[in-house]
Scaffold this motif. Structure first.
Motif, PDB file in Angstrom:
ATOM      1  N   LEU A 163      47.913 -30.447  84.481  1.00 14.01           N
ATOM      2  CA  LEU A 163      48.678 -30.026  83.219  1.00 14.01           C
ATOM      3  C   LEU A 163      49.552 -30.826  82.242  1.00 14.01           C
ATOM      4  O   LEU A 163      49.790 -30.958  80.986  1.00 14.01           O
ATOM      5  N   LEU A 164      50.132 -32.009  83.473  1.00 15.84           N
ATOM      6  CA  LEU A 164      50.907 -33.004  82.875  1.00 15.84           C
ATOM      7  C   LEU A 164      50.041 -34.263  81.966  1.00 15.84           C
ATOM      8  O   LEU A 164      50.467 -34.710  81.271  1.00 15.84           O
ATOM      9  N   LEU A 165      48.784 -34.121  82.252  1.00 19.78           N
ATOM     10  CA  LEU A 165      47.845 -35.172  81.553  1.00 19.78           C
ATOM     11  C   LEU A 165      48.074 -35.206  80.069  1.00 19.78           C
ATOM     12  O   LEU A 165      48.122 -35.965  79.280  1.00 19.78           O
ATOM     13  N   PRO A 166      47.925 -33.882  79.405  1.00 20.14           N
ATOM     14  CA  PRO A 166      47.937 -33.738  77.762  1.00 20.14           C
ATOM     15  C   PRO A 166      49.405 -34.152  77.291  1.00 20.14           C
ATOM     16  O   PRO A 166      49.294 -34.684  76.212  1.00 20.14           O
ATOM     17  N   VAL A 167      50.309 -33.663  78.105  1.00 15.32           N
ATOM     18  CA  VAL A 167      51.652 -34.007  77.616  1.00 15.32           C
ATOM     19  C   VAL A 167      51.947 -35.309  77.702  1.00 15.32           C
ATOM     20  O   VAL A 167      52.413 -35.807  76.743  1.00 15.32           O
ATOM     21  N   LEU A 203      41.467 -32.073  72.098  1.00 16.17           N
ATOM     22  CA  LEU A 203      40.447 -31.884  72.806  1.00 16.17           C
ATOM     23  C   LEU A 203      40.602 -32.202  74.254  1.00 16.17           C
ATOM     24  O   LEU A 203      40.134 -31.433  75.083  1.00 16.17           O
ATOM     25  N   LEU A 204      41.551 -32.940  74.670  1.00 14.18           N
ATOM     26  CA  LEU A 204      41.987 -33.233  76.097  1.00 14.18           C
ATOM     27  C   LEU A 204      42.720 -32.014  76.723  1.00 14.18           C
ATOM     28  O   LEU A 204      42.165 -31.424  77.955  1.00 14.18           O
ATOM     29  N   SER A 205      43.449 -31.466  75.986  1.00 15.77           N
ATOM     30  CA  SER A 205      44.254 -30.214  76.243  1.00 15.77           C
ATOM     31  C   SER A 205      43.272 -28.942  76.485  1.00 15.77           C
ATOM     32  O   SER A 205      43.371 -28.237  77.362  1.00 15.77           O
ATOM     33  N   ALA A 206      42.423 -28.795  75.653  1.00 14.81           N
ATOM     34  CA  ALA A 206      41.413 -27.758  75.718  1.00 14.81           C
ATOM     35  C   ALA A 206      40.472 -28.150  76.854  1.00 14.81           C
ATOM     36  O   ALA A 206      40.387 -27.110  77.803  1.00 14.81           O
ATOM     37  N   ALA A 207      40.082 -29.148  77.125  1.00 11.20           N
ATOM     38  CA  ALA A 207      39.168 -29.667  78.395  1.00 11.20           C
ATOM     39  C   ALA A 207      40.079 -29.200  79.513  1.00 11.20           C
ATOM     40  O   ALA A 207      39.493 -28.723  80.488  1.00 11.20           O
ATOM     41  N   VAL A 208      41.098 -29.757  79.794  1.00 12.47           N
ATOM     42  CA  VAL A 208      41.949 -29.443  81.026  1.00 12.47           C
ATOM     43  C   VAL A 208      42.327 -27.981  81.173  1.00 12.47           C
ATOM     44  O   VAL A 208      42.287 -27.390  82.261  1.00 12.47           O
ATOM     45  N   THR A 209      42.465 -27.366  80.151  1.00 13.23           N
ATOM     46  CA  THR A 209      42.924 -25.711  80.159  1.00 13.23           C
ATOM     47  C   THR A 209      41.421 -24.948  80.745  1.00 13.23           C
ATOM     48  O   THR A 209      41.741 -24.211  81.495  1.00 13.23           O
ATOM     49  N   ALA A 210      40.325 -25.374  80.020  1.00 14.93           N
ATOM     50  CA  ALA A 210      39.185 -24.797  80.644  1.00 14.93           C
ATOM     51  C   ALA A 210      38.960 -25.035  82.086  1.00 14.93           C
ATOM     52  O   ALA A 210      38.403 -24.115  82.907  1.00 14.93           O
ATOM     53  N   LEU A 211      39.140 -26.255  82.331  1.00 15.44           N
ATOM     54  CA  LEU A 211      38.756 -26.831  83.811  1.00 15.44           C
ATOM     55  C   LEU A 211      39.729 -26.016  84.756  1.00 15.44           C
ATOM     56  O   LEU A 211      39.340 -25.619  85.817  1.00 15.44           O
ATOM     57  N   LEU A 212      41.172 -26.041  84.480  1.00 12.50           N
ATOM     58  CA  LEU A 212      41.928 -25.217  85.091  1.00 12.50           C
ATOM     59  C   LEU A 212      41.396 -23.649  85.414  1.00 12.50           C
ATOM     60  O   LEU A 212      41.735 -23.160  86.368  1.00 12.50           O
TER      61      LEU A 212
END
Length: 89
Positions: free
Chosen positions: A27-31, A62-71
């Motif tokens: 979750l820290l990656l998009p931040v 796009l990165l935030s959406a991808a990380v959220t979907a993955l998690l």
């Protein structure tokens, strides 16, 4: 959804807490990516005539959406199936 590991002393509780820590780190990656874009000036450099600032902000979305979907997918896969509740009338 509660974000806590099983603290019953079982062998799997340490593994579960390390998986939880890894997911929270994702979750820290998009931040961090958004913080990098704030360091750029909004006008220069440019990519195909568009300021890089805006291109990177779009990439962060796009990165935030991808990380959220993955998690979400990972948490749904590891969740225990719930038993149906009886409705009392």
């Amino acid at each position: 959804m509660a974000l806590e590991a099983a603290g019953d002393g079982s062998a799997g509780s340490g593994r579960r807490s390390s998986r939880l820590a890894a997911r929270c780190a994702l979750l820290l990656l998009p931040v961090a990516a958004a913080a990098v874009t704030l360091a750029l000036p909004p006008d220069r450099p440019r990519l195909f005539g568009i300021p890089l600032f805006y291109v990177l902000h779009f990439a962060v979305c796009l990165l935030s959406a991808a990380v959220t979907a993955l998690l979400r997918r990972l948490s749904r896969a590891s969740a225990e199936p719930l038993e149906p509740r009886s409705v009392e009338r």
